[in-house]
Design a protein around this motif. Structure first.
Motif, PDB file in Angstrom:
ATOM      1  N   ARG A 151      44.811  20.629 -18.815  1.00 21.25           N
ATOM      2  CA  ARG A 151      44.985  19.767 -17.656  1.00 21.25           C
ATOM      3  C   ARG A 151      46.420  19.884 -17.375  1.00 21.25           C
ATOM      4  O   ARG A 151      46.893  19.926 -16.268  1.00 21.25           O
ATOM      5  CB  ARG A 151      44.400  18.481 -18.186  1.00 21.25           C
ATOM      6  CG  ARG A 151      43.069  18.143 -18.068  1.00 21.25           C
ATOM      7  CD  ARG A 151      42.472  18.382 -16.506  1.00 21.25           C
ATOM      8  NE  ARG A 151      41.292  17.294 -16.166  1.00 21.25           N
ATOM      9  CZ  ARG A 151      40.239  17.978 -16.378  1.00 21.25           C
ATOM     10  NH1 ARG A 151      40.199  19.312 -16.721  1.00 21.25           N
ATOM     11  NH2 ARG A 151      39.096  17.240 -16.132  1.00 21.25           N
ATOM     12  N   GLN A 152      47.170  19.746 -18.598  1.00 15.75           N
ATOM     13  CA  GLN A 152      48.843  19.749 -18.304  1.00 15.75           C
ATOM     14  C   GLN A 152      49.207  21.050 -17.631  1.00 15.75           C
ATOM     15  O   GLN A 152      50.216  20.942 -16.840  1.00 15.75           O
ATOM     16  CB  GLN A 152      49.423  19.626 -19.592  1.00 15.75           C
ATOM     17  CG  GLN A 152      51.039  19.372 -19.658  1.00 15.75           C
ATOM     18  CD  GLN A 152      51.434  18.869 -20.887  1.00 15.75           C
ATOM     19  OE1 GLN A 152      50.892  17.998 -21.563  1.00 15.75           O
ATOM     20  NE2 GLN A 152      52.825  19.194 -21.290  1.00 15.75           N
ATOM     21  N   ARG A 188      48.433  20.702 -14.078  1.00  9.86           N
ATOM     22  CA  ARG A 188      49.355  20.171 -13.312  1.00  9.86           C
ATOM     23  C   ARG A 188      50.503  20.899 -13.133  1.00  9.86           C
ATOM     24  O   ARG A 188      51.358  20.807 -12.001  1.00  9.86           O
ATOM     25  CB  ARG A 188      49.491  18.894 -14.058  1.00  9.86           C
ATOM     26  CG  ARG A 188      48.370  17.890 -13.860  1.00  9.86           C
ATOM     27  CD  ARG A 188      48.636  16.540 -14.371  1.00  9.86           C
ATOM     28  NE  ARG A 188      48.918  16.365 -15.800  1.00  9.86           N
ATOM     29  CZ  ARG A 188      47.958  16.057 -16.738  1.00  9.86           C
ATOM     30  NH1 ARG A 188      46.731  15.788 -16.322  1.00  9.86           N
ATOM     31  NH2 ARG A 188      48.098  15.899 -18.126  1.00  9.86           N
ATOM     32  N   ASN A 189      51.204  21.663 -14.125  1.00  7.99           N
ATOM     33  CA  ASN A 189      52.403  22.200 -14.117  1.00  7.99           C
ATOM     34  C   ASN A 189      52.221  23.428 -13.069  1.00  7.99           C
ATOM     35  O   ASN A 189      52.837  23.639 -12.232  1.00  7.99           O
ATOM     36  CB  ASN A 189      52.890  23.304 -15.624  1.00  7.99           C
ATOM     37  CG  ASN A 189      53.109  22.074 -16.347  1.00  7.99           C
ATOM     38  OD1 ASN A 189      53.566  21.158 -16.182  1.00  7.99           O
ATOM     39  ND2 ASN A 189      53.094  22.449 -17.657  1.00  7.99           N
ATOM     40  N   LEU A 242      42.079  15.683 -11.778  1.00  6.81           N
ATOM     41  CA  LEU A 242      42.920  16.922 -11.105  1.00  6.81           C
ATOM     42  C   LEU A 242      42.936  16.956  -9.376  1.00  6.81           C
ATOM     43  O   LEU A 242      44.079  17.080  -9.217  1.00  6.81           O
ATOM     44  CB  LEU A 242      42.201  18.199 -11.726  1.00  6.81           C
ATOM     45  CG  LEU A 242      42.967  19.621 -11.156  1.00  6.81           C
ATOM     46  CD1 LEU A 242      44.539  19.467 -11.577  1.00  6.81           C
ATOM     47  CD2 LEU A 242      42.225  20.754 -11.570  1.00  6.81           C
ATOM     48  N   PHE A 252      45.365  14.337  -8.541  1.00  2.00           N
ATOM     49  CA  PHE A 252      47.014  15.089  -8.788  1.00  2.00           C
ATOM     50  C   PHE A 252      47.223  15.902  -7.596  1.00  2.00           C
ATOM     51  O   PHE A 252      48.385  15.761  -7.059  1.00  2.00           O
ATOM     52  CB  PHE A 252      47.090  15.409  -9.970  1.00  2.00           C
ATOM     53  CG  PHE A 252      48.417  16.052 -10.536  1.00  2.00           C
ATOM     54  CD1 PHE A 252      49.257  15.447 -11.094  1.00  2.00           C
ATOM     55  CD2 PHE A 252      48.688  17.442 -10.205  1.00  2.00           C
ATOM     56  CE1 PHE A 252      50.781  15.911 -11.214  1.00  2.00           C
ATOM     57  CE2 PHE A 252      49.859  17.962 -10.554  1.00  2.00           C
ATOM     58  CZ  PHE A 252      50.770  17.002 -11.102  1.00  2.00           C
ATOM     59  N   PHE A 302      57.128  12.394 -11.185  1.00  2.00           N
ATOM     60  CA  PHE A 302      56.133  13.401 -11.954  1.00  2.00           C
ATOM     61  C   PHE A 302      56.388  13.483 -13.218  1.00  2.00           C
ATOM     62  O   PHE A 302      57.528  13.930 -13.525  1.00  2.00           O
ATOM     63  CB  PHE A 302      56.003  14.628 -11.121  1.00  2.00           C
ATOM     64  CG  PHE A 302      54.975  14.394  -9.888  1.00  2.00           C
ATOM     65  CD1 PHE A 302      53.819  14.554  -9.744  1.00  2.00           C
ATOM     66  CD2 PHE A 302      56.010  14.158  -8.760  1.00  2.00           C
ATOM     67  CE1 PHE A 302      53.104  14.377  -8.373  1.00  2.00           C
ATOM     68  CE2 PHE A 302      55.428  14.379  -7.550  1.00  2.00           C
ATOM     69  CZ  PHE A 302      53.942  14.437  -7.269  1.00  2.00           C
ATOM     70  N   THR A 361      54.245  15.612 -15.734  1.00  2.00           N
ATOM     71  CA  THR A 361      52.971  16.307 -16.046  1.00  2.00           C
ATOM     72  C   THR A 361      52.094  15.997 -17.503  1.00  2.00           C
ATOM     73  O   THR A 361      51.020  16.475 -17.689  1.00  2.00           O
ATOM     74  CB  THR A 361      53.116  17.696 -16.033  1.00  2.00           C
ATOM     75  OG1 THR A 361      53.908  18.347 -17.002  1.00  2.00           O
ATOM     76  CG2 THR A 361      53.554  18.144 -14.532  1.00  2.00           C
ATOM     77  N   ASN A 407      48.201  10.121 -15.343  1.00  2.00           N
ATOM     78  CA  ASN A 407      47.552  11.282 -14.611  1.00  2.00           C
ATOM     79  C   ASN A 407      48.662  12.117 -14.122  1.00  2.00           C
ATOM     80  O   ASN A 407      48.613  12.836 -13.071  1.00  2.00           O
ATOM     81  CB  ASN A 407      46.589  10.753 -13.389  1.00  2.00           C
ATOM     82  CG  ASN A 407      45.873  12.181 -12.902  1.00  2.00           C
ATOM     83  OD1 ASN A 407      45.574  13.053 -13.728  1.00  2.00           O
ATOM     84  ND2 ASN A 407      45.154  12.084 -11.871  1.00  2.00           N
ATOM     85  N   GLY A 408      49.738  12.159 -14.574  1.00  2.00           N
ATOM     86  CA  GLY A 408      50.908  12.852 -14.370  1.00  2.00           C
ATOM     87  C   GLY A 408      51.893  12.302 -13.148  1.00  2.00           C
ATOM     88  O   GLY A 408      52.903  13.185 -12.948  1.00  2.00           O
ATOM     89  N   TYR A 409      51.542  11.568 -12.561  1.00  2.00           N
ATOM     90  CA  TYR A 409      52.354  11.209 -11.352  1.00  2.00           C
ATOM     91  C   TYR A 409      52.223   9.588 -11.280  1.00  2.00           C
ATOM     92  O   TYR A 409      51.347   8.735 -11.603  1.00  2.00           O
ATOM     93  CB  TYR A 409      51.788  11.894 -10.158  1.00  2.00           C
ATOM     94  CG  TYR A 409      50.391  11.340  -9.591  1.00  2.00           C
ATOM     95  CD1 TYR A 409      50.400  10.387  -8.609  1.00  2.00           C
ATOM     96  CD2 TYR A 409      49.203  11.693 -10.133  1.00  2.00           C
ATOM     97  CE1 TYR A 409      49.260   9.876  -7.925  1.00  2.00           C
ATOM     98  CE2 TYR A 409      48.086  11.293  -9.467  1.00  2.00           C
ATOM     99  CZ  TYR A 409      48.291  10.264  -8.610  1.00  2.00           C
ATOM    100  OH  TYR A 409      46.858   9.792  -8.105  1.00  2.00           O
TER     101      TYR A 409
END
Length: 624
Positions: A420-421, A424-425, A476, A479, A579, A581, A587-589
């Motif tokens: 998942r990370q 996002r990257n 996702l 995101f 952000f 990630t 959730n990264g943001y």
């Protein structure tokens, strides 16, 4: 035959194919033959023997070189269909605007049918519609396959796998934030694949048992595919209505046209012009072999997006706006290596993130038709194309992928979280780069092809989007929506021109600058896997004329954490986190206006394989 007569008194120059004229039709076709005829077919009732066609010979005086033409007058022509005959061989009109005989997707009988074109040319009310002409710097491109986009039962659309199915998904695409839809080949092609019969001196063909799902190969490049309209609908009207409704929603349409290289440059030019002028298309993606120089210089196409894998600098307009777009795998290859953490990639990261030439748009993507989907990119290290029936020998073996420790599907929480990370990257690498971002439909909710990186013949759940994943991978999807909205809101990430890496407006900061462990000291040694990029908001003007914010993007693609010395902001501003990630809790943001202030304004610690986006904001007053 007596009800039709030839009238060649009109010596006007007509285009190839069929043209309606007063009292009849004009037909023009290329054929290197001793004799050539127009074949007119009357419609027949189902299960009845089809009557013989009416055969009208082209007069010899109507021949110029290998071009035969004539005007035919008569009643009730509009109810007929037509094809041609040259020295006893039947063939369809290469310039046909539509064809009957392939309304049913995958029907084996279509191989043996003579394709015929309707004489009637249907009227359509465009209601003053025109192409949108969205600049490249403002485009978000979404690439889809007409059938695979909505064929799965989870799509919940009424007309699955058709133009109407896409129409039903317009609200979803608008909410996602895309501006431009690209469709894989939609011209009339035969999806039923054949091969030459072994030992047959007559050159006969037999079915292979496979389908040409993607649509690359010989096609009638002036007609939309009948199977994408369905049995009861006109492909011409269905596609025109889709274009009009997409435009109403503020979404462009670009289609992919494949040329084998056997077509004449004149034919290619005619076909591209037809799609643009008759279907109000916003662009054409040229695939295969096409006369790109000729198309680039065509005045009719001067404001139409034309995409190709390469454009010669001589093809680019000396003045005016950009309409050519470069569509190649350079960004994909290098940024995938950045994502993996390969050695010696920080120069590539710096270059690809800023590349935005003045003469040509740049289409950036992390995944495309050939190769892994984004989910498969972080789930597989080896291709798994066994179901294609070619012993896994087809498809590229160079995918620059990393499975995060385990090949294929897995339930281990540590692995799934790392994947998942990495996803996002991937989206930040794409959307924070200056070129035009493009992503495959379904990548926003984790679409997988089970490791198949060449699904050209997979007309099944390998290639059909499973819309249930919008729920199972909803984090996702949210995101991706946030990243798209972020890019749109901040012009420093999508300027009209490439950053100059200098303070040319005397703002006190360069427009874009690079940083390493120490501020203002970037390190591009082969072993480095981290880079900081500072964006000066003074060089980004919003539509209302106000300046954009300052941003610092810390890329740490190493498997160990690294610190970044933070550049100083203008007086009165502090760094906040937009952000992260690696932050699973959020959730990264963080939503705009709710970005937390960085705990340390001088030193930023980036965890392993993490991208951090910091935003400079004015300090809150004590009264606030």
């Amino acid at each position: 035959m007596r009800q039709y007569r030839i009238d060649n008194s009109d010596r006007k120059a007509y285009p190839f194919g069929l043209t309606n004229v007063e009292g009849g039709i004009h037909v023009s076709v290329e054929a290197e033959a001793k004799q050539c005829s127009l074949l007119l077919f009357a419609p027949s009732a189902p299960h009845q023997m089809e009557p013989e066609p009416v055969r009208i010979k082209f007069p010899e005086e109507g021949r110029t070189g290998n071009v035969w033409e004539m005007t035919v007058k008569g009643k009730d022509l509009e109810r007929l269909q037509y094809a041609f005959e040259a020295d006893g061989q039947y063939f369809p009109d290469p310039y046909g605007r539509a064809f009957t005989g392939r309304e049913e997707w995958g029907e084996a009988e279509q191989v043996h049918k003579l394709l015929r074109s309707p004489v009637c040319q249907e009227e359509f009310d465009w209601e003053k519609d025109t192409p949108l002409e969205i600049p490249y710097e403002d485009c978000i491109v979404y690439r889809a396959h007409v059938r695979g986009f909505t064929r799965h039962s989870s799509s919940k659309v009424k007309n699955k796998g058709t133009f109407r199915g896409i129409l039903e998904k317009i609200p979803y695409m608008k909410e996602l934030g895309i501006t431009t839809l690209e469709l894989m080949p939609i011209a009339e092609f035969s999806e039923v694949m054949t091969k030459k019969k072994q030992g047959d001196p007559a050159g006969g063909e037999e079915l292979t048992g496979k389908l040409n799902y993607w649509g690359y190969g010989r096609a009638f490049n002036g007609a939309p595919k009948a199977a994408y309209a369905g049995k009861r609908h006109s492909p011409i009207l269905e596609l025109k209505n889709l274009v009009k409704e997409l435009h109403r929603a503020g979404i462009e349409l670009v289609i992919e046209l494949f040329f084998t290289g056997q077509e004449s440059p004149v034919f290619v030019l005619d076909m591209v012009r037809r799609w643009v002028r008759e279907y109000h298309l916003d662009g054409v993606h040229l695939v295969g072999t096409a006369p790109t120089g000729l198309l680039a210089s065509d005045p009719y196409l001067a404001r139409t997006k034309l995409w190709a894998s390469y454009w010669d600098e001589r093809d680019m307009p000396a003045k005016g706006g950009r309409h050519l777009g470069e569509y190649n795998d350079g960004f994909l290859t290098e940024m995938r290596r950045v994502l993996k953490g390969d050695e010696g990639q920080m120069n590539a990261l710096a270059y690809r993130s800023r590349c935005n030439p003045t003469g040509c748009g740049i289409l950036n993507y992390m995944a495309n038709t050939n190769g892994f989907t984004l989910m498969d990119l972080v789930s597989y290290e080896q291709k798994h194309n066994e179901e294609n029936g070619e012993r896994n020998q087809d498809g590229s073996s160079q995918n620059y992928s990393w499975n995060c420790g385990v090949e294929g599907p897995v339930r281990k929480k540590k692995v799934t979280e790392l994947r998942r990370q990495q996803l996002r990257n991937s989206f930040l690498l794409l959307f924070l780069s200056q070129g035009t971002p493009l992503f495959m439909a379904g990548d926003e909710f984790g679409n997988s092809q089970k490791g198949n990186n060449n699904a050209y013949c997979q007309d099944n759940e390998i290639s059909w989007l499973n819309w249930n994943q919008t729920r199972t991978n909803g984090d996702l999807l949210e995101f991706v929506k946030a990243v798209i909205a972020f890019r749109k809101a901040h012009p420093v990430f999508h300027g009209k021109r490439e950053p100059r890496l200098m303070d040319y407006e005397a703002c006190g900061f360069p427009d874009v600058s690079y940083h390493g462990v120490k501020a203002w000291a970037p390190e591009f040694d082969p072993f480095r896997r981290q880079l900081g990029i500072l964006y000066c908001g003074s060089y980004g003007k919003r539509p209302d004329g106000t300046e954009d914010d300052y941003f610092f993007v810390a890329y740490n693609m190493h498997w160990e954490p690294h610190g970044f010395a933070m550049p100083h902001l203008p007086k009165g501003m502090t760094w906040h986190v937009a952000f992260d990630t690696g932050d699973r809790e959020h959730n990264g943001y963080f939503e705009p206006g709710k970005e937390p202030e960085a705990e340390n304004q001088k030193q930023l610690m980036a965890p392993a394989r993490t991208i951090l986006v910091m935003i400079g904001k004015m300090k809150a007053s004590k009264e606030e």
